[in-house]
Write an enzyme that holds these catalytic residues in place. Structure first.
Site, PDB file in Angstrom:
ATOM      1  NE  ARG A  66      -3.791   1.833   2.696  1.00  0.00           N
ATOM      2  CZ  ARG A  66      -4.059   2.406   3.867  1.00  0.00           C
ATOM      3  NH1 ARG A  66      -3.442   1.989   4.967  1.00  0.00           N
ATOM      4  NH2 ARG A  66      -4.948   3.368   3.945  1.00  0.00           N
ATOM      5  CG  HIS A  70      -0.957   5.640   1.267  1.00  0.00           C
ATOM      6  ND1 HIS A  70      -1.623   5.964   2.414  1.00  0.00           N
ATOM      7  CD2 HIS A  70      -1.835   4.888   0.545  1.00  0.00           C
ATOM      8  CE1 HIS A  70      -2.839   5.430   2.408  1.00  0.00           C
ATOM      9  NE2 HIS A  70      -2.972   4.762   1.278  1.00  0.00           N
ATOM     10  CG  ASN A  99      -0.391   8.036   5.354  1.00  0.00           C
ATOM     11  OD1 ASN A  99      -0.847   7.135   4.642  1.00  0.00           O
ATOM     12  ND2 ASN A  99       0.096   9.158   4.855  1.00  0.00           N
ATOM     13  CG  HIS A 198      -7.993  -2.880  -2.075  1.00  0.00           C
ATOM     14  ND1 HIS A 198      -8.986  -1.947  -2.209  1.00  0.00           N
ATOM     15  CD2 HIS A 198      -6.932  -2.199  -1.558  1.00  0.00           C
ATOM     16  CE1 HIS A 198      -8.547  -0.758  -1.803  1.00  0.00           C
ATOM     17  NE2 HIS A 198      -7.307  -0.885  -1.410  1.00  0.00           N
TER      18      HIS A 198
HETATM   19  C1  HEM Z   1      -9.072   4.942  -4.613  1.00  0.00           C
HETATM   20  C2  HEM Z   1      -8.268   4.063  -4.257  1.00  0.00           C
HETATM   21  C3  HEM Z   1      -8.066   3.417  -2.905  1.00  0.00           C
HETATM   22  C4  HEM Z   1      -8.767   3.505  -1.733  1.00  0.00           C
HETATM   23  C5  HEM Z   1     -10.002   4.326  -1.441  1.00  0.00           C
HETATM   24  C6  HEM Z   1      -8.102   2.638  -0.782  1.00  0.00           C
HETATM   25  C7  HEM Z   1      -8.473   2.482   0.545  1.00  0.00           C
HETATM   26  C8  HEM Z   1      -7.885   1.600   1.433  1.00  0.00           C
HETATM   27  C9  HEM Z   1      -8.225   1.485   2.821  1.00  0.00           C
HETATM   28  C10 HEM Z   1      -9.240   2.328   3.577  1.00  0.00           C
HETATM   29  C11 HEM Z   1      -7.488   0.471   3.339  1.00  0.00           C
HETATM   30  C12 HEM Z   1      -7.533  -0.056   4.798  1.00  0.00           C
HETATM   31  C13 HEM Z   1      -6.567   0.740   5.640  1.00  0.00           C
HETATM   32  C14 HEM Z   1      -6.644   0.479   7.128  1.00  0.00           C
HETATM   33  O1  HEM Z   1      -7.051  -0.590   7.572  1.00  0.00           O
HETATM   34  O2  HEM Z   1      -6.243   1.361   7.874  1.00  0.00           O
HETATM   35  C15 HEM Z   1      -6.677  -0.045   2.286  1.00  0.00           C
HETATM   36  C16 HEM Z   1      -5.824  -1.093   2.412  1.00  0.00           C
HETATM   37  C17 HEM Z   1      -4.962  -1.497   1.429  1.00  0.00           C
HETATM   38  N1  HEM Z   1      -4.777  -0.886   0.200  1.00  0.00           N
HETATM   39 FE1  HEM Z   1      -5.955   0.533  -0.620  1.00  0.00          FE
HETATM   40  N2  HEM Z   1      -7.046   2.049  -1.405  1.00  0.00           N
HETATM   41  C18 HEM Z   1      -6.974   2.505  -2.681  1.00  0.00           C
HETATM   42  C19 HEM Z   1      -6.013   2.204  -3.610  1.00  0.00           C
HETATM   43  C20 HEM Z   1      -4.960   1.352  -3.399  1.00  0.00           C
HETATM   44  C21 HEM Z   1      -3.861   1.165  -4.287  1.00  0.00           C
HETATM   45  C22 HEM Z   1      -3.666   1.919  -5.598  1.00  0.00           C
HETATM   46  C23 HEM Z   1      -3.062   0.212  -3.728  1.00  0.00           C
HETATM   47  C24 HEM Z   1      -1.748  -0.347  -4.218  1.00  0.00           C
HETATM   48  C25 HEM Z   1      -1.356  -0.424  -5.458  1.00  0.00           C
HETATM   49  C26 HEM Z   1      -3.690  -0.211  -2.497  1.00  0.00           C
HETATM   50  C27 HEM Z   1      -3.244  -1.226  -1.684  1.00  0.00           C
HETATM   51  C28 HEM Z   1      -3.796  -1.557  -0.459  1.00  0.00           C
HETATM   52  C29 HEM Z   1      -3.356  -2.693   0.342  1.00  0.00           C
HETATM   53  C30 HEM Z   1      -2.331  -3.730  -0.056  1.00  0.00           C
HETATM   54  C31 HEM Z   1      -4.074  -2.636   1.531  1.00  0.00           C
HETATM   55  C32 HEM Z   1      -3.953  -3.576   2.743  1.00  0.00           C
HETATM   56  C33 HEM Z   1      -3.134  -2.866   3.817  1.00  0.00           C
HETATM   57  C34 HEM Z   1      -2.812  -3.684   5.055  1.00  0.00           C
HETATM   58  O3  HEM Z   1      -2.811  -4.903   5.017  1.00  0.00           O
HETATM   59  O4  HEM Z   1      -2.496  -3.042   6.075  1.00  0.00           O
HETATM   60  N3  HEM Z   1      -4.820   0.523  -2.314  1.00  0.00           N
HETATM   61  N4  HEM Z   1      -6.930   0.674   1.136  1.00  0.00           N
END
Ligand code: HEM
Length: 326
Positions: A66, A70, A99, A198
């Site tokens: 992620r 960011h 973050n 995701h």
């Molecule tokens: C509009 C686009 C996106 C939104 C609204 C979004 C939102 C989120 C949110 C709310 C979480 C959970 C965070 C938490 O638990 O605190 C998350 C997790 C994650 N996001 Fe996204 N995301 C987006 C795009 C992306 C992109 C572009 C990537 C990577 C290329 C990504 C990779 C991940 C990953 C791998 C997780 C899991 C994190 C963990 O295990 O702690 N996301 N995302």
């Protein structure tokens, strides 16, 4: 893929010139193997050091992937996400919402950086380490391999409010997401394909609290969420819970399960479900639910995202420690 798009210019002379620059300079001046003579073992040092961290905490796979998003959406891919706050400035990593208390694993970059500084002092940027780490995690979790164009340099500025301004939240509708990606030079397909990340990792219950219990202030569950899945999530995430849930059920498998879930209204976030609200993104979700397509498309989208606003040449610096400017 990037080369094909890049070379499709209307004026022939310009086209030849830009294609030549592309072939010589790589993507935005980055190219795979940038460290092949200055630090020949750089990529294997990254890979080996990362492995030891993942062995002690496999759940770092999510946050470390992620970080690419960011970092790159805020001042470009310059490792500004890794800088610590200092007196008088709250840095990106302390931005409450996207973050702080959400991203983690910064010690991995510090460990990798220390190993690289031992082998080749002052050569490998933290911005490149971020991208190499994500590629290695995705491969380790069964996803596609790609050569990471390298040569980024590290920024010297990190401001929390810029993270809030550039990263969209999990309750966003489709147009909000589309516009944010367009502002960063990425298209609708990039948005849907990159969000396929995701497929790994977890989310804290707080990120779906409103969706489950008070969607848009209605006191109800988001109607776009499958009711059975909603009940399951409510039992895992009671009101006020500090638990977390896997994003797609298979948190260590980089596969197309995420898209299959989205198609049946089981995308975890409202922002994921929003892909079904318009014909074009819906069509992309359906296409990417075929893992073959996802694995073909994901690397190109990552390469495009990872070339946003990069610092090259004499710009920026090579940090000695990823958490501090030199
Ligand atoms: C509009 C686009 C996106 C939104 C609204 C979004 C939102 C989120 C949110 C709310 C979480 C959970 C965070 C938490 O638990 O605190 C998350 C997790 C994650 N996001 Fe996204 N995301 C987006 C795009 C992306 C992109 C572009 C990537 C990577 C290329 C990504 C990779 C991940 C990953 C791998 C997780 C899991 C994190 C963990 O295990 O702690 N996301 N995302």
């Amino acid at each position: 893929m990037t080369s094909v798009q890049h070379c499709r210019k209307p004026v022939l002379l310009l086209a030849l010139l830009s294609c030549t620059l592309f072939l010589v300079g790589g993507v935005n001046g980055l190219y795979p193997g940038f460290y092949s003579s200055s630090c020949p073992n750089a990529e294997s040092i990254v890979q080996e050091t990362l492995k030891t961290f993942l062995a002690s905490d496999p759940t770092l796979n999510g946050p470390l992937t992620r970080v690419t998003y960011h970092d790159c959406f805020v001042r470009g891919c310059d490792a500004s996400i890794l800088l610590n706050s200092v007196d008088g400035n709250t840095a990106e990593k302390d931005a409450v919402g996207p973050n702080k208390n959400s991203l983690r694993g910064y010690e991995v970059y510090d460990g990798i950086k220390a190993a690289l500084e031992d082998a080749c002092p002052g050569v490998v940027s933290c911005a490149d380490i971020i991208q190499l780490v994500a590629r290695d995690i995705i491969v380790q979790d069964g996803g596609p391999y790609w050569d990471v164009p390298t040569g980024r340099r590290d920024g010297r500025v990190s401001i929390a409010s810029e993270a809030l301004a550039n990263l969209v939240g999990p309750n966003s509708d489709y147009d909000t997401q589309k516009n944010s990606f367009a502002d960063h030079g990425l298209g609708e397909k990039d948005l849907v394909v990159l969000t396929g990340a995701h497929t790994i990792g977890r989310a804290r219950c707080v990120t779906i609290q409103n969706r489950l219990y008070n969607f848009s202030g209605s006191g109800q569950t988001d109607p776009s969420l499958d009711p059975t899945y909603a009940e399951q999530l409510k039992s895992q995430c009671p009101v006020g819970s500090s638990n977390s849930v896997p994003l797609d059920g298979t948190q260590f498998n980089f596969d197309s399960q995420y898209y299959q879930n989205v198609m049946v209204n089981k995308g975890l976030f409202h922002s994921d479900a929003a892909f079904l609200t318009q014909p074009y993104p819906k069509q992309i979700v359906e296409a990417e639910s075929d893992q073959y397509n996802f694995f073909v498309d994901f690397p190109g989208a990552m390469v495009r995202m990872s070339s946003i606003g990069v610092l090259l040449g004499d710009n920026g610096e090579i940090r000695k420690n990823c958490a501090f400017v030199n």
